[in-house]
Design a protein around this motif. Structure first.
Motif, short mmCIF file in Angstrom:
data_model
loop_
_atom_site.label_atom_id
_atom_site.label_comp_id
_atom_site.label_asym_id
_atom_site.label_seq_id
_atom_site.Cartn_x
_atom_site.Cartn_y
_atom_site.Cartn_z
N CYS A 55 88.14 -11.71 -134.53
CA CYS A 55 88.74 -12.74 -134.64
C CYS A 55 88.22 -13.15 -136.32
N LYS A 56 89.46 -13.26 -136.99
CA LYS A 56 89.18 -13.74 -138.65
C LYS A 56 89.84 -15.09 -138.59
N SER A 57 89.19 -16.23 -138.97
CA SER A 57 89.54 -17.36 -139.12
C SER A 57 90.15 -17.74 -140.63
N ASP A 61 86.78 -14.87 -144.39
CA ASP A 61 86.11 -14.18 -143.26
C ASP A 61 86.46 -12.74 -143.12
N TYR A 62 87.51 -12.42 -143.46
CA TYR A 62 87.97 -11.38 -143.18
C TYR A 62 87.22 -10.20 -144.62
N THR A 63 87.26 -10.74 -145.57
CA THR A 63 86.94 -10.00 -146.87
C THR A 63 85.23 -9.72 -146.75
N SER A 64 84.57 -10.62 -146.05
CA SER A 64 83.24 -10.53 -146.15
C SER A 64 82.71 -9.83 -144.83
N PHE A 86 97.18 -17.38 -141.52
CA PHE A 86 96.26 -16.08 -142.16
C PHE A 86 97.35 -15.32 -142.88
N PRO A 87 97.05 -14.80 -143.93
CA PRO A 87 97.77 -13.94 -144.73
C PRO A 87 97.70 -12.47 -143.91
#
Length: 144
Positions: A55-57, A61-64, A86-87
């Protein structure tokens, strides 16, 4: 009783779990398949299939988080779950995609199947079952 305040990723996981339950999967959140890895959602299907959902909010959140590739060896199918805004173009294209909110979700792209080996499936299924049973027991008897 007041409902606990959930972080964005936890709310997203709740919607994902509700979606997967509607597809006859049992789910657990925050599963640790091995030390150093924590899967957001692991789902066990009626035929023993194992799905992992990360899960990426948000973009940040995704890049980290770069541990997600370690999750691939613990499931038959791997999905990203993101909120509607979300992109999605920043996500690797060769995995499944779920768009969800706090309450439900939709499988937008089915993840390709990469079946686990028999011994790995047994180990993951046993870990899942034990974790579910221990969590259930803790709800019924919170004293250690």
């Amino acid at each position: 009783m007041d409902e606990p305040i959930l972080q964005p990723g936890q709310r997203l996981a709740r919607g994902v779990c509700r979606l997967l339950r509607s597809h006859n999967f049992a789910t657990l959140d925050e599963v640790t398949p091995r030390p150093g890895l924590r899967v957001d959602v692991m789902a066990l299907g009626a035929k023993g299939e194992i799905w992992v959902v990360e899960c990426k909010s948000s973009r940040a959140d995704y890049t980290s988080d770069r541990k997600w590739e370690g999750y691939l060896e613990w499931c038959d199918r791997f999905f990203w779950a993101v909120p509607p805004e979300f992109p999605t173009e920043i996500l690797p294209p060769d995995h499944g995609l779920i768009v969800a909110d706090d309450f439900f979700g939709e499988i937008v792209t089915m993840a390709p199947a990469h079946p686990l080996t028999g011994p790995r499936r047994k180990a993951v299924t046993l870990k899942f079952a034990r974790m579910a049973a221990l969590r259930h027991h803790a709800l019924r008897d919170p004293r250690p």
